[in-house]
Design a protein around this motif. Structure first.
Motif, PDB file in Angstrom:
ATOM      1  N   ASP A 239       0.827  -1.208   0.000  1.00  0.00           N
ATOM      2  CA  ASP A 239       0.000   0.000   0.000  1.00  0.00           C
ATOM      3  C   ASP A 239       0.863   1.262   0.000  1.00  0.00           C
ATOM      4  O   ASP A 239       0.612   2.215  -0.756  1.00  0.00           O
ATOM      5  CB  ASP A 239      -0.914   0.019   1.230  1.00  0.00           C
ATOM      6  CG  ASP A 239      -2.063  -0.975   1.122  1.00  0.00           C
ATOM      7  OD1 ASP A 239      -2.354  -1.420  -0.001  1.00  0.00           O
ATOM      8  OD2 ASP A 239      -2.656  -1.314   2.178  1.00  0.00           O
ATOM      9  N   PHE A 240       1.874   1.285   0.853  1.00  0.00           N
ATOM     10  CA  PHE A 240       2.707   2.486   0.955  1.00  0.00           C
ATOM     11  C   PHE A 240       3.611   2.661  -0.258  1.00  0.00           C
ATOM     12  O   PHE A 240       3.866   3.792  -0.685  1.00  0.00           O
ATOM     13  CB  PHE A 240       3.521   2.452   2.246  1.00  0.00           C
ATOM     14  CG  PHE A 240       2.728   2.833   3.467  1.00  0.00           C
ATOM     15  CD1 PHE A 240       2.326   4.143   3.667  1.00  0.00           C
ATOM     16  CD2 PHE A 240       2.378   1.881   4.411  1.00  0.00           C
ATOM     17  CE1 PHE A 240       1.578   4.502   4.784  1.00  0.00           C
ATOM     18  CE2 PHE A 240       1.640   2.226   5.532  1.00  0.00           C
ATOM     19  CZ  PHE A 240       1.234   3.538   5.723  1.00  0.00           C
ATOM     20  N   TYR A 241       4.089   1.561  -0.845  1.00  0.00           N
ATOM     21  CA  TYR A 241       4.856   1.689  -2.080  1.00  0.00           C
ATOM     22  C   TYR A 241       3.975   2.253  -3.199  1.00  0.00           C
ATOM     23  O   TYR A 241       4.421   3.074  -4.008  1.00  0.00           O
ATOM     24  CB  TYR A 241       5.436   0.339  -2.507  1.00  0.00           C
ATOM     25  CG  TYR A 241       6.754   0.002  -1.858  1.00  0.00           C
ATOM     26  CD1 TYR A 241       7.830   0.889  -1.927  1.00  0.00           C
ATOM     27  CD2 TYR A 241       6.930  -1.197  -1.181  1.00  0.00           C
ATOM     28  CE1 TYR A 241       9.041   0.580  -1.328  1.00  0.00           C
ATOM     29  CE2 TYR A 241       8.139  -1.510  -0.583  1.00  0.00           C
ATOM     30  CZ  TYR A 241       9.193  -0.625  -0.655  1.00  0.00           C
ATOM     31  OH  TYR A 241      10.400  -0.925  -0.062  1.00  0.00           O
ATOM     32  N   GLY A 256      13.215  13.032  -8.694  1.00  0.00           N
ATOM     33  CA  GLY A 256      13.140  11.615  -8.384  1.00  0.00           C
ATOM     34  C   GLY A 256      14.428  11.030  -7.883  1.00  0.00           C
ATOM     35  O   GLY A 256      14.449  10.159  -7.044  1.00  0.00           O
ATOM     36  N   GLY A 257      15.553  11.501  -8.372  1.00  0.00           N
ATOM     37  CA  GLY A 257      16.832  10.967  -7.938  1.00  0.00           C
ATOM     38  C   GLY A 257      16.955   9.500  -8.247  1.00  0.00           C
ATOM     39  O   GLY A 257      16.336   8.957  -9.164  1.00  0.00           O
ATOM     40  N   SER A 263      12.216   1.997  -9.760  1.00  0.00           N
ATOM     41  CA  SER A 263      12.817   1.184  -8.707  1.00  0.00           C
ATOM     42  C   SER A 263      11.824   0.907  -7.595  1.00  0.00           C
ATOM     43  O   SER A 263      11.843  -0.161  -6.983  1.00  0.00           O
ATOM     44  CB  SER A 263      14.065   1.883  -8.156  1.00  0.00           C
ATOM     45  OG  SER A 263      13.728   3.099  -7.529  1.00  0.00           O
ATOM     46  N   LEU A 264      10.941   1.866  -7.319  1.00  0.00           N
ATOM     47  CA  LEU A 264       9.890   1.619  -6.332  1.00  0.00           C
ATOM     48  C   LEU A 264       8.973   0.506  -6.802  1.00  0.00           C
ATOM     49  O   LEU A 264       8.575  -0.370  -6.022  1.00  0.00           O
ATOM     50  CB  LEU A 264       9.091   2.899  -6.082  1.00  0.00           C
ATOM     51  CG  LEU A 264       9.817   4.032  -5.362  1.00  0.00           C
ATOM     52  CD1 LEU A 264       8.931   5.268  -5.301  1.00  0.00           C
ATOM     53  CD2 LEU A 264      10.241   3.614  -3.964  1.00  0.00           C
ATOM     54  N   LEU A 265       8.630   0.517  -8.082  1.00  0.00           N
ATOM     55  CA  LEU A 265       7.782  -0.542  -8.630  1.00  0.00           C
ATOM     56  C   LEU A 265       8.483  -1.889  -8.528  1.00  0.00           C
ATOM     57  O   LEU A 265       7.859  -2.898  -8.159  1.00  0.00           O
ATOM     58  CB  LEU A 265       7.435  -0.244 -10.092  1.00  0.00           C
ATOM     59  CG  LEU A 265       6.617  -1.310 -10.824  1.00  0.00           C
ATOM     60  CD1 LEU A 265       5.272  -1.527 -10.136  1.00  0.00           C
ATOM     61  CD2 LEU A 265       6.412  -0.920 -12.289  1.00  0.00           C
ATOM     62  N   HIS A 266       9.773  -1.917  -8.828  1.00  0.00           N
ATOM     63  CA  HIS A 266      10.516  -3.173  -8.739  1.00  0.00           C
ATOM     64  C   HIS A 266      10.495  -3.723  -7.318  1.00  0.00           C
ATOM     65  O   HIS A 266      10.258  -4.926  -7.118  1.00  0.00           O
ATOM     66  CB  HIS A 266      11.955  -2.946  -9.190  1.00  0.00           C
ATOM     67  CG  HIS A 266      12.842  -4.145  -8.995  1.00  0.00           C
ATOM     68  ND1 HIS A 266      12.799  -5.242  -9.827  1.00  0.00           N
ATOM     69  CD2 HIS A 266      13.778  -4.423  -8.036  1.00  0.00           C
ATOM     70  CE1 HIS A 266      13.675  -6.145  -9.399  1.00  0.00           C
ATOM     71  NE2 HIS A 266      14.277  -5.661  -8.319  1.00  0.00           N
ATOM     72  N   PHE A 286       1.427  -5.446 -11.513  1.00  0.00           N
ATOM     73  CA  PHE A 286       0.889  -4.337 -10.746  1.00  0.00           C
ATOM     74  C   PHE A 286       1.389  -4.385  -9.308  1.00  0.00           C
ATOM     75  O   PHE A 286       1.528  -5.459  -8.722  1.00  0.00           O
ATOM     76  CB  PHE A 286      -0.648  -4.348 -10.759  1.00  0.00           C
ATOM     77  CG  PHE A 286      -1.243  -4.196 -12.124  1.00  0.00           C
ATOM     78  CD1 PHE A 286      -1.148  -2.985 -12.798  1.00  0.00           C
ATOM     79  CD2 PHE A 286      -1.884  -5.253 -12.741  1.00  0.00           C
ATOM     80  CE1 PHE A 286      -1.701  -2.845 -14.063  1.00  0.00           C
ATOM     81  CE2 PHE A 286      -2.432  -5.120 -14.004  1.00  0.00           C
ATOM     82  CZ  PHE A 286      -2.338  -3.910 -14.665  1.00  0.00           C
ATOM     83  N   CYS A 287       1.662  -3.202  -8.763  1.00  0.00           N
ATOM     84  CA  CYS A 287       2.014  -3.083  -7.351  1.00  0.00           C
ATOM     85  C   CYS A 287       0.711  -3.089  -6.563  1.00  0.00           C
ATOM     86  O   CYS A 287       0.200  -2.049  -6.145  1.00  0.00           O
ATOM     87  CB  CYS A 287       2.795  -1.795  -7.102  1.00  0.00           C
ATOM     88  SG  CYS A 287       3.141  -1.479  -5.355  1.00  0.00           S
ATOM     89  N   ALA A 288       0.127  -4.253  -6.405  1.00  0.00           N
ATOM     90  CA  ALA A 288      -1.169  -4.383  -5.740  1.00  0.00           C
ATOM     91  C   ALA A 288      -1.376  -5.841  -5.374  1.00  0.00           C
ATOM     92  O   ALA A 288      -0.638  -6.723  -5.795  1.00  0.00           O
ATOM     93  CB  ALA A 288      -2.290  -3.893  -6.661  1.00  0.00           C
TER      94      ALA A 288
END
Length: 327
Positions: A239-241, A256-257, A263-266, A286-288
């Motif tokens: 959820d937080f990602y 974004g740096g 990378s967050l999705l990975h 999906f990140c879900a």
């Protein structure tokens, strides 16, 4: 995304405290590298009443280069006959006038009688100052210096010498009207403090409080996701990602740096892979996760195993984002 994580200083000078004064000399090529870092609120400082986390790293002077070349090094050993080798470590805090400050810091790391330094092994120490302790000092500039002094009280095979590191930071009064960015900075600093003490629930609460005021602050969202992951709360971490990626999408691209949405999705997808097959999205991109109510396998939904995050799922940006934390 950059984080305002720590101020770091690498030890390049040895300060030898001798009778009659302090003398400096260049560090020898065979002396351990001592690095000193402080978790701060960014911009080189922190605030009265906020805790301080000091991190000390001790490494072999040739470790980094040897690791790049795939080589080995002759190990360095720092050892005392009995007790803990941390008796060789001295931490000194001074104000701008050079006066030593009797701050009641606490060493959290437990060690043995010896420390071996090579390509793979290094020493790490964590020292903390509580919020109550940091409410006492006056505002101003302070310096922190750490010494590793093994000239006396060590075994015959121990490295003999002195290595040190020093940095400065500003202690400021908290603004009367904290911004969203400052709320996140406070949540982050308190979270790092509680995490260092092993109080992960308190660390989560500190970030949740910050995110209740500043729900779209990217650094706090990523930190909260990482903390949920450490606690084994996979659903919360996902959820937080997801929220972090949505917040990242609202920022200018250059903000974004290195921690980009990709990378967050990975990182999130790696968590999704750990879920039971029935909770993973069929496409796996999906990140879900699939909630029990959304499942199509006909199973019976158990009692909820996770609590919803203590902060709202969405929120409009109402203040300036944080500048970043030094990595």
């Amino acid at each position: 995304m950059t984080k305002y994580r720590r101020i770091f200083a690498c030890g390049v000078v040895l300060a030898l405290a001798l009778s009659g004064g302090v003398f400096a000399q260049p560090s020898g090529p065979e002396d351990p590298d001592v690095d000193l870092g402080i978790v701060t609120a960014g911009e080189g400082g922190t605030y009265r009443g906020w805790p301080i986390v000091i991190e000390i790293s001790i490494a072999h002077p040739k470790a980094d280069l040897a690791a790049i070349k795939g080589e080995t090094v002759q190990p360095l050993v720092v050892a005392v006959p009995s007790g803990r080798w941390t008796t060789l470590v001295k931490l000194v805090i001074r104000n701008a006038q050079g006066d030593i400050q009797p701050w009641p810091y606490r060493l959290l790391t437990t060690v043995g009688s010896s420390l071996t330094l090579d390509v793979e092994s290094r020493g790490g120490l964590t020292v903390v100052l509580s919020p109550e302790a940091m409410a006492v000092p006056t505002v101003g500039r302070y310096s922190v210096e750490v010494f590793l002094d093994s000239r006396n009280g060590t075994t015959a095979a121990s490295w003999k010498g002195v290595s040190s590191s020093r940095l400065e930071f500003d202690l400021k009064d908290v603004p009367t009207t904290p911004s969203n960015g400052l709320a996140c900075k406070k949540g982050y600093v308190f979270s790092e403090y509680h995490s260092a003490l092993g109080q992960l629930s308190a660390a989560s609460s500190a970030l949740d409080t910050a995110l209740a005021q500043a729900p779209d602050e990217l650094v706090c969202l990523v930190e909260r996701a990482e903390l949920a992951e450490r606690q084994g709360n996979t659903h919360d971490a996902i959820d937080f990602y997801q929220r972090a990626m949505e917040a990242k999408a609202q920022l200018p691209q250059e903000a974004g740096g290195e921690s980009s949405s990709g990378s967050l999705l990975h990182r999130c997808l790696e968590l999704v892979k750990k879920l039971p097959a029935s909770e993973r999205h069929p496409l796996g991109i999906f990140c879900a996760y699939v909630t029990c109510e959304e499942r199509t396998d006909g199973g019976t939904c158990p009692a909820p195993a996770k609590s919803a995050p203590a902060v709202p799922k969405r929120g409009a940006r109402t203040g300036a984002r944080m500048d970043g934390k030094a990595q």
